[in-house]
Scaffold this active site. Structure first.
Site, mmCIF file in Angstrom:
data_model
loop_
_atom_site.group_PDB
_atom_site.id
_atom_site.type_symbol
_atom_site.label_atom_id
_atom_site.label_comp_id
_atom_site.label_asym_id
_atom_site.label_seq_id
_atom_site.Cartn_x
_atom_site.Cartn_y
_atom_site.Cartn_z
ATOM 1 N N TYR A 1 0.818 -1.212 0.000
ATOM 2 C CA TYR A 1 0.000 0.000 0.000
ATOM 3 C C TYR A 1 0.854 1.267 0.000
ATOM 4 O O TYR A 1 0.422 2.310 -0.468
ATOM 5 C CB TYR A 1 -0.914 0.025 1.225
ATOM 6 C CG TYR A 1 -2.175 -0.788 1.106
ATOM 7 C CD1 TYR A 1 -2.466 -1.528 -0.047
ATOM 8 C CD2 TYR A 1 -3.088 -0.828 2.150
ATOM 9 C CE1 TYR A 1 -3.619 -2.279 -0.144
ATOM 10 C CE2 TYR A 1 -4.258 -1.559 2.056
ATOM 11 C CZ TYR A 1 -4.527 -2.286 0.915
ATOM 12 O OH TYR A 1 -5.684 -3.019 0.807
ATOM 13 N N CYS B 1 -2.949 -1.393 9.837
ATOM 14 C CA CYS B 1 -2.107 -0.828 8.779
ATOM 15 C C CYS B 1 -2.146 0.682 8.923
ATOM 16 O O CYS B 1 -3.232 1.272 8.861
ATOM 17 C CB CYS B 1 -2.633 -1.265 7.418
ATOM 18 S SG CYS B 1 -1.841 -0.456 6.003
ATOM 19 N N CYS C 1 4.699 1.863 10.500
ATOM 20 C CA CYS C 1 4.220 0.827 9.579
ATOM 21 C C CYS C 1 4.177 -0.450 10.407
ATOM 22 O O CYS C 1 5.159 -0.780 11.092
ATOM 23 C CB CYS C 1 5.153 0.667 8.384
ATOM 24 S SG CYS C 1 4.773 -0.788 7.362
#
Length: 270
Positions: free
Chosen positions: A48, A80, A194
């Site tokens: 992503y 996420c 992340c």
């Protein structure tokens, strides 16, 4: 709050582009050992962090809608940072269950920093988000906030989970992206923005030229899940979880032994 009529085996849905959400699942399972789990990864859309905001904003709510229809979870966790900082409000508007997001742990980093220089290590998409600007302004106004996006560290974390050899140059380059900025020599906190990155925290620490404190939001999200669940029952015995991927290929199948260590005993395709 979740629907009070849902069954004890109604799962918590964890969603990420890949395996990074396992760093969120781990503290949640530690706090809530009997929690049923569906772990969903958008392997067809991975990664992503290099996609546009428009792509993610369109893709994530649609996928979560399909997952909720199939698995009827009591709540969903967007494990996420990139998806959360871009699509969290849209997902909440689209679903009729509680949705927990994952955002960079800038607040605890600012509270703990002695030097007032904080690094935010995430994906390229996350570190440029206005959401991160707001967190920095609200919680770290007296701090220097350094940001760096590393796409290769995301793929490195996935490879490590498949058991592939480690290249110490990858975490070293990721940290250099922060340390080499003006003020980087004074940085004492690194926010792992992340969810893939806590999976390779040991490698990051080994690559650091000096001691740094790494922070992520996993423990706080576990507490949030427990709070939202309230007194709703879990199964009496810990159930086996399922891992769902939007594309199953040999690279995904190679993850099976590692996924089993996280209590995810089977792999399915969405």
């Amino acid at each position: 709050m979740p629907d009070p009529t849902c069954a004890p085996d109604s799962p918590v849905l964890f969603f990420d582009s890949g395996v990074g959400g396992l760093s969120i699942l781990t503290p949640a399972r530690r706090l809530l050992p009997h929690m049923p789990v569906v772990y969903a990864a958008d392997s067809a859309g991975f990664p992503y962090g290099t996609k546009s905001e428009g792509e993610i904003a369109a893709r994530v709510p649609a996928l979560l809608g399909r997952l909720v229809e199939r698995y009827h979870p009591r709540m969903a966790v967007i494990a996420c940072n990139t998806a959360s900082t871009i699509a969290l409000s849209a997902v909440r508007a689209a679903l009729d269950i509680p949705v927990v997001g994952t955002v960079p742990a800038i607040k605890p980093a600012a509270l703990a920093s002695r030097t007032r220089v904080i690094g935010v290590l995430g994906t390229n998409a996350t570190v440029r988000q206005p959401y991160v600007d707001r967190l920095a302004a609200e919680h770290g106004a007296d701090c220097v906030i350094l940001r760096h996006g590393s796409a290769e560290l995301v793929t490195y974390a996935e490879a490590r989970l498949r058991g592939e050899p480690a290249d110490p140059a990858v975490p070293r380059r990721a940290l250099a992206g922060l340390l080499d900025q003006p003020g980087g020599e004074r940085m004492d906190m690194v926010v792992l923005a992340c969810t893939h990155f806590p999976l390779v925290e040991d490698e990051l620490a080994a690559a650091a030229p000096r001691a740094l404190t790494f922070l992520d939001g996993g423990a706080g999200i576990a507490r949030r899940i427990a709070y939202l669940n309230g007194d709703m029952p879990w199964p009496e015995e810990r159930p086996e979880g399922v891992a769902v991927f939007t594309r199953v290929d040999p690279a995904i199948e190679a993850l099976a032994p590692a996924l089993a260590l996280y209590g995810l005993s089977s792999i399915k395709a969405l």
